[in-house]
Design an enzyme around this catalytic site. Structure first.
Site, PDB file in Angstrom:
ATOM      1  CG  LEU A 128      -2.106  -0.946   1.251  1.00 40.96           C
ATOM      2  CD1 LEU A 128      -1.682  -2.408   1.189  1.00 40.96           C
ATOM      3  CD2 LEU A 128      -2.935  -0.728   2.514  1.00 40.96           C
ATOM      4  CB  VAL A 178       8.442  -3.457   0.486  1.00 44.52           C
ATOM      5  CG1 VAL A 178       9.840  -4.049   0.601  1.00 44.52           C
ATOM      6  CG2 VAL A 178       8.055  -3.259  -0.976  1.00 44.52           C
ATOM      7  NE  ARG A 179       6.867   1.037  -1.434  1.00 42.48           N
ATOM      8  CZ  ARG A 179       7.099   1.571  -2.610  1.00 42.48           C
ATOM      9  NH1 ARG A 179       6.163   1.573  -3.531  1.00 42.48           N
ATOM     10  NH2 ARG A 179       8.273   2.114  -2.876  1.00 42.48           N
ATOM     11  CB  ALA A 180       2.704  -5.208   4.315  1.00 42.51           C
TER      12      ALA A 180
END
Length: 312
Positions: free
Chosen positions: A169, A200-202
């Site tokens: 996200l 990535v991006r969690a």
């Protein structure tokens, strides 16, 4: 046609503070194909749009949203495949609930994001599943699962599942250019969500806005939070599972503010100063422990075939 009729039960966070109502003041409309979806969701008339048949496109298909809508998946059919929902200048007051978002692995450019909110305010995304696909670190993909940024504001993402994707996200103006016009956007709450098998991006790459992130379960990850330009993050009682042994819970660029309390394991590599704001100045909420959040999200996060259970 059966579907969740819990209406605003479980509404929490910044969406609660903004008094999101979606389309619940209007009639219920059964949606069984793409043309019906486009014809209804693009208006500003209050409506409850129930996905009553799975809708699929062979290639990326953008659907522009209007305002005052509840788009909700039925208990029988609730999948949108390669359908990308986009905010417009008139978008506001929208609820997305009990939906399954799927996309083909070859749709993988930087801007290929199934829910893309860059305008308006008052958004509630609840009990949705973003199911992803098989991926590898060398597959060349740059797409993400969800974006809320630019001047979009007052949003809550709750009780959702995000899984099997290289990138997760992304929030806020998508550049580290210290553009003061975007400071404070979005005001966003992330709670009772489960993230699984993401590099990535969690729970997300965050810039510029105010982010309250509590009672989420993040498992099988490389990097969790990425704190970048001017982001202000409050993290509370999140549970980081497999991947936490590499201490990747926080990738702190040193250019925002960050406070964590009672997450498991503790986040110890902070560079940015502590956040100077509180969520309780905006809304009331009840915390679970990190262990309770892990258990709850494993049982209840994501789209459902029966009654929804809310973390708040």
């Amino acid at each position: 046609m059966s579907y969740p009729e819990s209406k605003l039960t479980g509404l929490t966070g910044f969406a609660l503070a903004a008094k999101v109502t979606g389309g619940w003041a209007g009639p219920v409309v059964s949606i069984t194909n793409l043309d019906q979806l486009k014809a209804n969701i693009g208006t500003v008339t209050p409506q409850v749009l129930v996905i009553n048949s799975n809708i699929s496109a062979s290639s990326l298909t953008k659907v522009n949203m209007g305002a005052n809508k509840t788009l909700i998946g039925s208990f029988q059919n609730r999948t949108l495949e390669n359908i990308h929902l986009r905010a417009t200048a008139q978008s506001q007051n929208i609820i997305l609930q009990n939906l399954i978002f799927k996309h083909s692995a070859n749709i993988k450019a930087n801007d290929d994001i199934q829910v893309y909110l860059n305008y308006g305010s008052k958004y509630w995304i609840d009990h949705c599943s973003f199911v992803g696909h098989s991926w590898s670190t060398t597959d060349g993909s740059e797409d993400k699962l969800l974006y809320i940024g630019e001047k979009a504001d007052y949003a809550t993402i709750s009780n959702c599942f995000f899984g099997s994707h290289k990138y997760g996200l992304i929030f806020g103006h998508p550049a580290d250019d210290n553009n003061a016009a975007f400071n404070g956007y979005p005001r966003l709450t992330l709670c009772h969500n489960r993230f699984d098998n993401m590099e990535v991006r969690a729970p997300g790459l965050m810039r510029y806005g105010y982010f309250h992130v509590y009672n989420n379960y993040i498992n099988k990850f490389h990097l969790g939070f990425t704190l970048a330009q001017n982001a202000n993050i409050l993290s509370e009682s999140n549970y980081f599972g497999e991947g936490s042994q590499n201490n990747g819970m926080l990738d702190d660029k040193g250019s925002g503010t960050f406070t964590d309390t009672n997450s498991v394991p503790p986040i110890t590599n902070q560079k940015s100063p502590k956040a100077q704001w509180t969520a309780t100045s905006n809304y009331a909420y009840t915390l679970k422990t990190a262990a309770q959040a892990k258990d709850f999200t494993q049982k209840n996060a994501g789209a459902q075939a029966a009654a929804l259970v809310f973390g708040s």
